[in-house]
Each structure stands twice: as structure tokens, then as C-alpha cells.
Scaffold this motif. Structure first.
Motif, short mmCIF file in Angstrom:
data_model
loop_
_atom_site.label_atom_id
_atom_site.label_comp_id
_atom_site.label_asym_id
_atom_site.label_seq_id
_atom_site.Cartn_x
_atom_site.Cartn_y
_atom_site.Cartn_z
N TRP A 1 1.32 6.48 6.15
CA TRP A 1 -0.07 6.63 5.70
C TRP A 1 -0.86 7.65 6.50
O TRP A 1 -1.75 8.30 5.95
CB TRP A 1 -0.79 5.27 5.78
CG TRP A 1 0.08 4.11 5.47
CD1 TRP A 1 0.36 3.04 6.27
CD2 TRP A 1 0.81 3.88 4.26
NE1 TRP A 1 1.21 2.18 5.65
CE2 TRP A 1 1.50 2.66 4.41
CE3 TRP A 1 0.94 4.58 3.06
CZ2 TRP A 1 2.32 2.14 3.41
CZ3 TRP A 1 1.75 4.07 2.07
CH2 TRP A 1 2.42 2.86 2.25
N PRO B 1 -2.19 10.89 8.24
CA PRO B 1 -1.99 12.34 8.10
C PRO B 1 -1.50 12.95 9.40
O PRO B 1 -1.71 12.41 10.49
CB PRO B 1 -3.39 12.85 7.72
CG PRO B 1 -4.33 11.81 8.25
CD PRO B 1 -3.61 10.50 8.14
N SER C 1 7.01 9.58 1.88
CA SER C 1 6.42 8.99 0.68
C SER C 1 6.81 7.52 0.61
O SER C 1 7.95 7.15 0.91
CB SER C 1 6.93 9.72 -0.56
OG SER C 1 6.56 9.01 -1.73
N ILE D 1 -4.26 4.40 -1.44
CA ILE D 1 -4.04 5.79 -1.06
C ILE D 1 -3.25 6.51 -2.15
O ILE D 1 -3.58 7.64 -2.55
CB ILE D 1 -3.29 5.86 0.29
CG1 ILE D 1 -4.09 5.15 1.38
CG2 ILE D 1 -2.99 7.30 0.67
CD1 ILE D 1 -3.36 5.04 2.70
N GLU D 2 -2.22 5.85 -2.63
CA GLU D 2 -1.39 6.44 -3.69
C GLU D 2 -2.19 6.62 -4.97
O GLU D 2 -2.06 7.64 -5.66
CB GLU D 2 -0.18 5.53 -3.93
CG GLU D 2 0.82 6.08 -4.91
CD GLU D 2 2.04 5.18 -5.04
OE1 GLU D 2 2.78 5.31 -6.03
OE2 GLU D 2 2.24 4.33 -4.15
N ASN E 1 -5.46 7.05 -5.26
CA ASN E 1 -6.40 8.16 -5.08
C ASN E 1 -5.71 9.51 -5.20
O ASN E 1 -6.30 10.49 -5.67
CB ASN E 1 -7.08 8.05 -3.72
CG ASN E 1 -8.23 7.05 -3.73
OD1 ASN E 1 -8.94 6.92 -4.73
ND2 ASN E 1 -8.41 6.34 -2.63
N GLN E 2 -4.47 9.58 -4.76
CA GLN E 2 -3.73 10.83 -4.88
C GLN E 2 -3.38 11.12 -6.34
O GLN E 2 -3.41 12.28 -6.77
CB GLN E 2 -2.45 10.76 -4.03
CG GLN E 2 -2.71 10.74 -2.53
CD GLN E 2 -1.44 10.52 -1.73
OE1 GLN E 2 -0.41 10.12 -2.27
NE2 GLN E 2 -1.50 10.79 -0.42
N GLN E 3 -3.06 10.07 -7.09
CA GLN E 3 -2.69 10.26 -8.49
C GLN E 3 -3.91 10.51 -9.38
O GLN E 3 -3.82 11.27 -10.35
CB GLN E 3 -1.92 9.03 -8.98
CG GLN E 3 -0.57 8.84 -8.31
CD GLN E 3 0.10 7.54 -8.72
OE1 GLN E 3 -0.53 6.64 -9.28
NE2 GLN E 3 1.39 7.43 -8.44
N ASN E 4 -5.02 9.88 -9.05
CA ASN E 4 -6.22 10.03 -9.87
C ASN E 4 -7.46 9.91 -8.99
O ASN E 4 -8.04 8.83 -8.86
CB ASN E 4 -6.25 8.98 -10.98
CG ASN E 4 -7.38 9.21 -11.97
OD1 ASN E 4 -8.16 10.15 -11.84
ND2 ASN E 4 -7.48 8.34 -12.97
N PRO E 5 -7.89 11.01 -8.38
CA PRO E 5 -9.04 10.95 -7.46
C PRO E 5 -10.34 10.50 -8.14
O PRO E 5 -11.26 10.04 -7.46
CB PRO E 5 -9.16 12.39 -6.96
CG PRO E 5 -7.82 13.01 -7.21
CD PRO E 5 -7.30 12.35 -8.44
#
Length: 333
Positions: free
Chosen positions: A90, A92, A118, A317-318, A320-324
Motif C-alpha cells: 500500500w 508509495p 499489486s 485504494i484499489e 480509487n485507482q480504478q475509478n477516482p
């Protein structure tokens, strides 16, 4: 004129006259108790003593030069650099890099390469990498993976956590999850329980629908928010529940339902366990609020094809990455 000396009839000696016949003989042996003067022979060690002393001085000088003087002129030996690889999920890289830099100030001979992985198929990739001898030195693992990874895990050293310290810092459940054969094989980093994910826009379109607070209420709302096409096929599931092939964390969801129903997951034949299993399948078999034809639950929720789902917080988190732009919230279960 004096008369000529007359030769004596016997030779005259100049030594000590012999004792007379009637005079007792005097012994020359000293009386008892008096020391007898004895001339000692010269010891061989005394002859070589100067050589021994000289050899010792030379040896001392050699040791002094080798141990004290020469090291001052020699370059200090550079310690071997230890390279470690850390697999994360998770955090960065810029955040972990700061932590690694602070660590290296204290341990300059250790380098750590952080590789963010991932979450998808993470366990499979981790096991495969470890089996090939190419696995990371430091990595995250789920508390349910101990039996699968125990042959590739090293015990936690006492310098990090002693047994008594571990029991004091962490909850007893942590010991159950990482303790085996008298040793700890991991350090808990976080506790991430299931949460209820709600699509805020879908709920806003149904103002009379409130966030569910019971399982029965959850089932009713899931049925209400389900959409179907003209053929009766589900286009939007009310809740990602009831199947195993496309519901992430279905085993965690079932475990939660069994425990809340007073059952023991280790005793599948008990009524409390079978009742929870039956309730779970109602969403797909009877209510048809979810279907095996729909995408994976996390992807379905991220793309608006599921109004609700149960998942750990890290799934956010995932999503938000797929659909902010997705408007969603999490609620405790």
C-alpha cells in the motif's frame, strides 16, 4: 769460626708436626648445627638469561608494531554491504524511501530496495518467488498464510521482540496467528477488518433507503437496489454476496456471519454454522441480488455495477485507482 752444621739423622718437615702419641686427635668436621660452606656450581640458565630477556623484548616490539603502529597506517576495512529487498503493498515508494534513508543513517552497510506489489494474485506470486529462491527478504503476509509460508519464514529475533515483550505489546490473537513451534514468525503491522462499502450516488437516488444496520435490513436493501434488464438479467447487483467465484473475501464474510451467529467455523455441522451459510447463498439463489455473471465484486463496485459490498479498508485504494470519481463511503460492520 763456628762449627759446620751437622746434618740431622732424619729429614725435617716444615708442615704441621704430627701429634704426639699421648695427645688426642682433633677432628676437623664442624659440629652439628653449623653450616658447611659449599661452593655451588654455575646454573646453565644463568648463561642464557640475557638471550631470553633479549628475545622477549624483540617479541614485545614486534607485537607492538603489528597491533598498534601498523593499523594506524592501514586503511580501515570496509564492511560488507548487505542488500535486502522489501515487498510492500500500500505504501508509495516516496514514503518508504524516507524511512529507509533514516534507517541507513544508523546502518550504513545495509541497503533496502522497496518494491511495491499489486494486491492482485499477491500470495501466488509471493509463494512462487519464495519456492524458486528468488523471494524478497522482507514482505507482507496475511495472518492466515502462516501454514503455507512457515518453511520460508525466519523466526523473529529476540533483539527485535522477546517472547514476553511480544505478548505485552500485541493482543493475544496476534500470538495465535504468528506463533508456531515455540517461535514468532511475523510482526503485526495493522488490523484491517471488513467494512461495508456504500455507493453514495445510488443511495442518493433512493432517498428512502438508509444504510443497513442488521443482516436482514442489508438483505432487503440489496434486493431493492438491484437492477435487471428486459430479460431479467442482473445489470447492477444490490450487494456482492452469495457466490464464491466473484466475491472477494467471501471466506472472511462467511466467517464473520458465522461468528456473529454464535457459531464456530471449525464445526461446520452445527446449526449456527449451516444457518449462516444458507443465509449467505440467499443473495444469489433466492433473491437474485447478485450473479456469477457479474464482474469481480471489487471491480463491479468500482464501476457502479454493485451498490454495496463487504471488503477490507485497503480495497478503497484499489477502487480509487480504478475509478477516482466514484463517490463511496465505508461503514463498520
Amino acid at each position: 769460626m763456628p762449627d759446620e752444621p751437622v746434618e740431622p739423622p732424619f729429614p725435617i718437615t716444615t708442615g704441621t708436626p704430627p701429634p704426639k702419641a699421648d695427645q688426642p686427635r682433633v677432628e676437623t668436621t664442624p659440629p652439628p648445627g653449623e653450616p658447611v660452606a659449599v661452593t655451588a656450581a654455575e646454573s646453565p640458565l644463568k648463561r642464557f638469561l640475557p638471550f631470553i630477556i633479549g628475545f622477549g623484548v624483540v617479541l614485545l616490539l614486534i607485537l607492538l608494531v603489528a597491533k598498534v603502529i601498523l593499523p594506524r597506517f592501514q586503511k580501515p576495512k570496509t564492511p560488507d554491504v548487505i542488500s535486502l529487498t522489501y515487498w510492500g503493498l500500500w505504501e508509495p515508494e516516496n514514503l518508504i524511501t524516507q524511512i529507509i534513508d533514516d534507517y541507513r543513517k544508523v546502518h550504513p552497510d545495509i541497503t533496502i530496495q522497496y518494491v511495491r506489489q499489486s494486491p492482485k494474485d499477491y500470495r501466488e506470486r509471493l509463494q512462487s518467488s519464495l519456492a524458486k529462491g528468488e523471494g524478497p527478504d522482507i514482505f507482507r503476509w496475511h495472518n492466515t498464510w502462516l501454514s503455507m509460508l512457515k518453511n520460508d519464514l525466519a523466526p523473529v529475533p529476540n533483539e527485535a521482540y522477546s517472547g514476553g515483550e511480544f505478548d505485552t505489546v500485541f493482543f493475544p490473537i496476534a500470538k495465535k496467528d504468528v506463533y508456531i513451534s515455540g517461535s514468532y514468525f511475523g510482526i503485526p503491522l495493522e488490523f484491517d477488518a471488513l467494512a461495508l462499502y456504500i455507493n453514495e450516488d445510488i443511495f442518493a437516488q433512493n432517498p428512502d433507503t438508509k444504510v443497513p444496520t442488521t443482516w436482514d435490513n442489508f438483505r432487503q436493501i440489496a434486493f431493492k437496489l438491484t437492477q435487471r434488464d428486459n430479460r431479467g438479467q442482473i445489470t447492477r447487483g444490490g450487494a456482492a454476496m452469495g457466490t464464491t467465484n466473484n466475491v472477494d473475501h467471501f471466506s472472511d464474510i462467511l466467517g464473520l456471519m458465522i461468528l456473529q451467529n454464535g457459531g464456530d467455523p471449525g464445526k461446520p455441522g452445527e446449526e449456527t454454522v449451516t444457518a449462516a451459510l444458507k443465509f449467505y447463498t440467499l443473495f444469489s439463489k433466492q433473491d437474485r441480488s447478485w450473479s456469477e455473471a457479474l464482474p469481480n465484486s471489487t471491480l463491479a463496485f468500482a464501476t457502479g455495477k454493485a451498490a454495496m459490498m463487504l471488503a477490507p479498508s485497503w480495497r478503497a485504494i484499489e477502487i480509487n485507482q480504478q475509478n477516482p470519481k466514484l463517490n463511496f463511503k465505508l461503514y463498520p460492520v
